[in-house]
Design a protein around this motif. Structure first.
Motif, PDB file in Angstrom:
ATOM      1  N   ASP A 192       0.831  -1.214   0.000  1.00 26.90           N
ATOM      2  CA  ASP A 192       0.000   0.000   0.000  1.00 26.90           C
ATOM      3  C   ASP A 192       0.862   1.258   0.000  1.00 26.90           C
ATOM      4  O   ASP A 192       0.516   2.261  -0.630  1.00 26.90           O
ATOM      5  N   ARG A 193       1.973   1.210   0.735  1.00 26.32           N
ATOM      6  CA  ARG A 193       2.843   2.378   0.771  1.00 26.32           C
ATOM      7  C   ARG A 193       3.394   2.664  -0.617  1.00 26.32           C
ATOM      8  O   ARG A 193       3.481   3.812  -1.045  1.00 26.32           O
ATOM      9  N   ALA A 194       3.751   1.609  -1.319  1.00 23.46           N
ATOM     10  CA  ALA A 194       4.291   1.792  -2.669  1.00 23.46           C
ATOM     11  C   ALA A 194       3.194   2.292  -3.612  1.00 23.46           C
ATOM     12  O   ALA A 194       3.445   3.171  -4.443  1.00 23.46           O
ATOM     13  N   VAL A 195       2.005   1.747  -3.485  1.00 23.36           N
ATOM     14  CA  VAL A 195       0.892   2.176  -4.339  1.00 23.36           C
ATOM     15  C   VAL A 195       0.557   3.644  -4.075  1.00 23.36           C
ATOM     16  O   VAL A 195       0.337   4.429  -5.005  1.00 23.36           O
ATOM     17  N   SER A 196       0.533   4.057  -2.816  1.00 26.60           N
ATOM     18  CA  SER A 196       0.291   5.470  -2.464  1.00 26.60           C
ATOM     19  C   SER A 196       1.366   6.355  -3.066  1.00 26.60           C
ATOM     20  O   SER A 196       1.073   7.432  -3.590  1.00 26.60           O
ATOM     21  N   ALA A 197       2.597   5.907  -2.956  1.00 26.62           N
ATOM     22  CA  ALA A 197       3.708   6.712  -3.476  1.00 26.62           C
ATOM     23  C   ALA A 197       3.558   6.920  -4.971  1.00 26.62           C
ATOM     24  O   ALA A 197       3.730   8.038  -5.486  1.00 26.62           O
ATOM     25  N   LEU A 198       3.217   5.851  -5.686  1.00 27.11           N
ATOM     26  CA  LEU A 198       3.074   5.960  -7.136  1.00 27.11           C
ATOM     27  C   LEU A 198       1.920   6.888  -7.492  1.00 27.11           C
ATOM     28  O   LEU A 198       2.041   7.729  -8.387  1.00 27.11           O
ATOM     29  N   ALA A 199       0.834   6.773  -6.764  1.00 28.52           N
ATOM     30  CA  ALA A 199      -0.325   7.630  -7.049  1.00 28.52           C
ATOM     31  C   ALA A 199       0.030   9.105  -6.862  1.00 28.52           C
ATOM     32  O   ALA A 199      -0.296   9.956  -7.694  1.00 28.52           O
ATOM     33  N   SER A 200       0.718   9.417  -5.788  1.00 31.20           N
ATOM     34  CA  SER A 200       1.114  10.813  -5.543  1.00 31.20           C
ATOM     35  C   SER A 200       2.098  11.295  -6.598  1.00 31.20           C
ATOM     36  O   SER A 200       2.000  12.439  -7.070  1.00 31.20           O
ATOM     37  N   ALA A 201       3.024  10.437  -6.985  1.00 29.12           N
ATOM     38  CA  ALA A 201       4.017  10.840  -7.992  1.00 29.12           C
ATOM     39  C   ALA A 201       3.337  11.068  -9.338  1.00 29.12           C
ATOM     40  O   ALA A 201       3.678  12.001 -10.067  1.00 29.12           O
ATOM     41  N   ARG A 202       2.381  10.223  -9.682  1.00 26.02           N
ATOM     42  CA  ARG A 202       1.660  10.402 -10.947  1.00 26.02           C
ATOM     43  C   ARG A 202       0.853  11.697 -10.937  1.00 26.02           C
ATOM     44  O   ARG A 202       0.573  12.282 -11.981  1.00 26.02           O
ATOM     45  N   ALA A 203       0.494  12.154  -9.742  1.00 24.36           N
ATOM     46  CA  ALA A 203      -0.218  13.429  -9.620  1.00 24.36           C
ATOM     47  C   ALA A 203       0.753  14.596  -9.635  1.00 24.36           C
ATOM     48  O   ALA A 203       0.362  15.741  -9.399  1.00 24.36           O
ATOM     49  N   GLY A 204       2.024  14.318  -9.919  1.00 22.65           N
ATOM     50  CA  GLY A 204       3.001  15.388 -10.086  1.00 22.65           C
ATOM     51  C   GLY A 204       3.729  15.782  -8.819  1.00 22.65           C
ATOM     52  O   GLY A 204       4.511  16.734  -8.809  1.00 22.65           O
ATOM     53  N   ASP A 234       9.308   6.644 -18.028  1.00 26.01           N
ATOM     54  CA  ASP A 234       8.107   7.276 -17.484  1.00 26.01           C
ATOM     55  C   ASP A 234       8.449   8.653 -16.879  1.00 26.01           C
ATOM     56  O   ASP A 234       9.560   8.846 -16.384  1.00 26.01           O
ATOM     57  N   PRO A 235       7.505   9.582 -16.890  1.00 27.57           N
ATOM     58  CA  PRO A 235       7.739  10.848 -16.193  1.00 27.57           C
ATOM     59  C   PRO A 235       8.076  10.653 -14.716  1.00 27.57           C
ATOM     60  O   PRO A 235       8.822  11.440 -14.139  1.00 27.57           O
ATOM     61  N   VAL A 236       7.531   9.598 -14.111  1.00 40.22           N
ATOM     62  CA  VAL A 236       7.878   9.329 -12.712  1.00 40.22           C
ATOM     63  C   VAL A 236       9.276   8.726 -12.659  1.00 40.22           C
ATOM     64  O   VAL A 236       9.530   7.651 -13.205  1.00 40.22           O
ATOM     65  N   GLN A 237      10.182   9.428 -12.049  1.00 39.03           N
ATOM     66  CA  GLN A 237      11.561   8.973 -11.901  1.00 39.03           C
ATOM     67  C   GLN A 237      11.786   8.427 -10.494  1.00 39.03           C
ATOM     68  O   GLN A 237      11.148   8.875  -9.539  1.00 39.03           O
ATOM     69  N   VAL A 238      12.698   7.476 -10.388  1.00 34.46           N
ATOM     70  CA  VAL A 238      12.940   6.808  -9.112  1.00 34.46           C
ATOM     71  C   VAL A 238      14.386   6.994  -8.670  1.00 34.46           C
ATOM     72  O   VAL A 238      15.307   6.854  -9.480  1.00 34.46           O
ATOM     73  N   GLU A 239      14.574   7.322  -7.412  1.00 33.52           N
ATOM     74  CA  GLU A 239      15.916   7.378  -6.835  1.00 33.52           C
ATOM     75  C   GLU A 239      15.906   6.598  -5.534  1.00 33.52           C
ATOM     76  O   GLU A 239      14.990   6.745  -4.720  1.00 33.52           O
ATOM     77  N   ILE A 240      16.908   5.756  -5.352  1.00 31.46           N
ATOM     78  CA  ILE A 240      17.068   5.069  -4.070  1.00 31.46           C
ATOM     79  C   ILE A 240      18.240   5.722  -3.349  1.00 31.46           C
ATOM     80  O   ILE A 240      19.340   5.811  -3.893  1.00 31.46           O
ATOM     81  N   VAL A 241      17.991   6.200  -2.146  1.00 37.60           N
ATOM     82  CA  VAL A 241      19.045   6.843  -1.354  1.00 37.60           C
ATOM     83  C   VAL A 241      19.570   5.835  -0.333  1.00 37.60           C
ATOM     84  O   VAL A 241      18.851   5.467   0.595  1.00 37.60           O
ATOM     85  N   PRO A 242      20.821   5.356  -0.515  1.00 39.79           N
ATOM     86  CA  PRO A 242      21.320   4.313   0.394  1.00 39.79           C
ATOM     87  C   PRO A 242      21.537   4.820   1.819  1.00 39.79           C
ATOM     88  O   PRO A 242      21.794   5.994   2.045  1.00 39.79           O
ATOM     89  N   GLY A 243      21.420   3.913   2.763  1.00 41.46           N
ATOM     90  CA  GLY A 243      21.695   4.241   4.152  1.00 41.46           C
ATOM     91  C   GLY A 243      22.336   3.057   4.844  1.00 41.46           C
ATOM     92  O   GLY A 243      22.377   1.956   4.290  1.00 41.46           O
ATOM     93  N   ALA A 244      22.843   3.284   6.039  1.00 43.38           N
ATOM     94  CA  ALA A 244      23.432   2.191   6.819  1.00 43.38           C
ATOM     95  C   ALA A 244      22.312   1.287   7.306  1.00 43.38           C
ATOM     96  O   ALA A 244      21.339   1.756   7.894  1.00 43.38           O
ATOM     97  N   SER A 245      22.427  -0.003   7.056  1.00 42.88           N
ATOM     98  CA  SER A 245      21.397  -0.935   7.482  1.00 42.88           C
ATOM     99  C   SER A 245      21.560  -1.285   8.956  1.00 42.88           C
ATOM    100  O   SER A 245      22.580  -0.973   9.571  1.00 42.88           O
TER     101      SER A 245
END
Lengths: 318, 318
Positions: free
Chosen positions: A56-68, A101-112
């Motif tokens: 759901d978190r991923a789906v929400s994120a995509l929906a918001s990103a598609r809304a610009g 796609d207009p929606v671009q993705v970036e993964i910001v690494p962190g210490a696990s």
């Protein structure tokens, strides 16, 4: 932006992680992580999700990103390690998304968690290590059990993620049982809860008492390898210098060894030894048993045409 | 202060890492890492070391600290992962140091190469993973080979550190050979060089061509598990949602599965299944073969008195 916020202390976030959250219009995450970055969230749309709602978190994120909107989807530790990166890409691909796609993705690494917890207990990792999740919500138990048994046998340092919960109390018992097939009962174990956070707690125990320790959803369990030791409240796994240097005698290189070069029992030296043992009459099966490696691997290695490798001049390596 | 500086970009250092270097009087590290943080070094005493001198770096750090100076000993990535943390504690203990000593030690965690490289290629880690170093300068080859074989068999995602150098060219060939005993030839492999740095380079290949790829000292090799796929230039390892949800049919839970609960083949369900198979006449050996787990483990598990676990009310978990 899939942001790994590290252990959950502002000090231990990267500049890019903070900047990504600051740039976002919308910040989405499990409630505990949202709270950890509360000071960065003024004026933003916050979407708090509960624990089982990863998709759901991923789906929400995509929906918001598609809304610009610019979206920061936050994970504790590193987003790529039992975090949101995998689920998010699965949801993106399922939706027909491609990198054009207009929606671009970036993964910001962190210490696990394994890095943060290790930093607090000494130097338990140092050498080859594994991470295994004891959560069987998405993974069959035999798969997890085979992994536990394999890494216990092969003498890895092991970090157990999701070791125990209110419902999952027996998995840690099974993990201990599998490890005791291969490791000494007194193998050091560190249990770290809430690293770098207010309720941080660190307990040292041993493998035979691991399952009885106070372990919860906020804990990471670190199991040492056969050389790991605890001294003065610090858990340390040696790098292996004692294989090459006489640590007692001022660090002199042992006979037959050389700084900056492979050990005498490194690959090339070992191959020589194997050839010699075979030429002296040892069978493939005997060699396989002696070196605890598969017989077909021994056979293939012996069959390999042997050429001296051209060794370039230059510096050694660590 | 043993500082993990992450992949080597200022953006990807933590606030504490930068602060620790800023606080230091003396900064010690391998020349490449010193150069990566050059902008933070004005006015400080800099001690540049070359690659094989890990123990010397720790000895220098201790000497400076005993002289009352604040010392930052820097590692790329995370200091606890094939970095300076282990060697430093070994040197400290060898010198008679204890935590009560005036010289105090802090390890500042950072994102390791596997996290940074993973962030650039997609979501290859996601699930259980291992790190193995192919450097045999301090580790006998059979130990490394057993580890490679074990994790290939148990289907981990694997990050190979120190995969190849001018002198060590054959270890990657042996690693490929061992992996091909268990994994498909087309298993995705990503090779990332200089993540987040000027000469960053990413190559996707497959297991059967891994050893032929351009791999050097600045490379990290990521080998996928049996479910990892590459799509549109992104390497993704699924989290396992397909085990529980019908991803094609709108994400409905599969028959017999439940969100927030262990899989039907999670530990408790699997134990029930095992009991039933045994009661139906399957021998221990047959069960061991069927589930690919050790016979003594199967036997011990079946012999365990079986009590229903009290399941507390409350939220599920991810």
């Amino acid at each position: 932006m899939l942001v790994g916020i590290g252990p959950g202390s502002v000090d231990h976030m990267t500049a890019r992680a903070r900047a990504a959250i600051a740039e976002a219009d919308v910040v989405i995450g499990y409630v505990t992580y949202i709270k950890l970055v509360a000071d960065l969230l003024d004026g933003k749309e916050i979407i708090r999700k509960s624990m089982t709602e990863e998709l759901d978190r991923a789906v929400s994120a995509l929906a918001s990103a598609r809304a610009g909107k610019k979206v920061a989807l936050i994970s504790s530790g590193d987003a790529g390690v039992y975090g949101m990166a995998g689920p998010t890409y699965e949801v993106l691909f399922q939706s027909g998304w491609t990198p054009d796609d207009p929606v671009q993705v970036e993964i910001v690494p962190g210490a696990s968690a394994l890095n943060s917890c290790a930093a607090l207990v000494g130097a338990p990792l140092t050498h080859d290590f594994c991470a295994i999740s004891l959560s069987d919500l998405l993974t069959p138990w035999p798969t997890i059990a085979r992994r536990l048994d394999a890494v216990a046998m092969a003498d890895f340092v092991v970090a157990l993620y999701n070791p125990k919960s209110g419902r999952r109390t027996r998995q840690i018992v099974e993990a201990q049982r599998l490890f005791l097939r291969h490791r000494r009962a007194d193998t050091p174990v560190a249990i770290v809860k809430s690293a770098y956070r207010r309720r941080e707690n660190i307990v040292f125990t041993t493998l035979d008492r691991m399952a009885d320790a106070d372990i919860g959803m906020l804990s990471t369990v670190l199991i040492g390898n056969s050389n790991t030791f605890v001294r003065d409240g610090l858990m340390v796994t040696p790098r292996g210098y004692a294989n090459k240097y006489d640590m007692e005698e001022g660090g002199a290189t042992r006979a037959g060894e050389k700084a900056g070069r492979s050990l005498s029992t490194g690959l090339l030296g070992w191959l020589d030894q194997l050839q010699a043992e075979h030429a002296a009459g040892a069978t493939i099966e005997a060699l396989a048993a002696r070196h605890r490696l598969p017989a077909d691997y021994i056979a293939a290695t012996l069959a390999e045409p042997w050429e001296d490798e051209a060794v370039p001049a230059g510096e050694g390596e660590a």
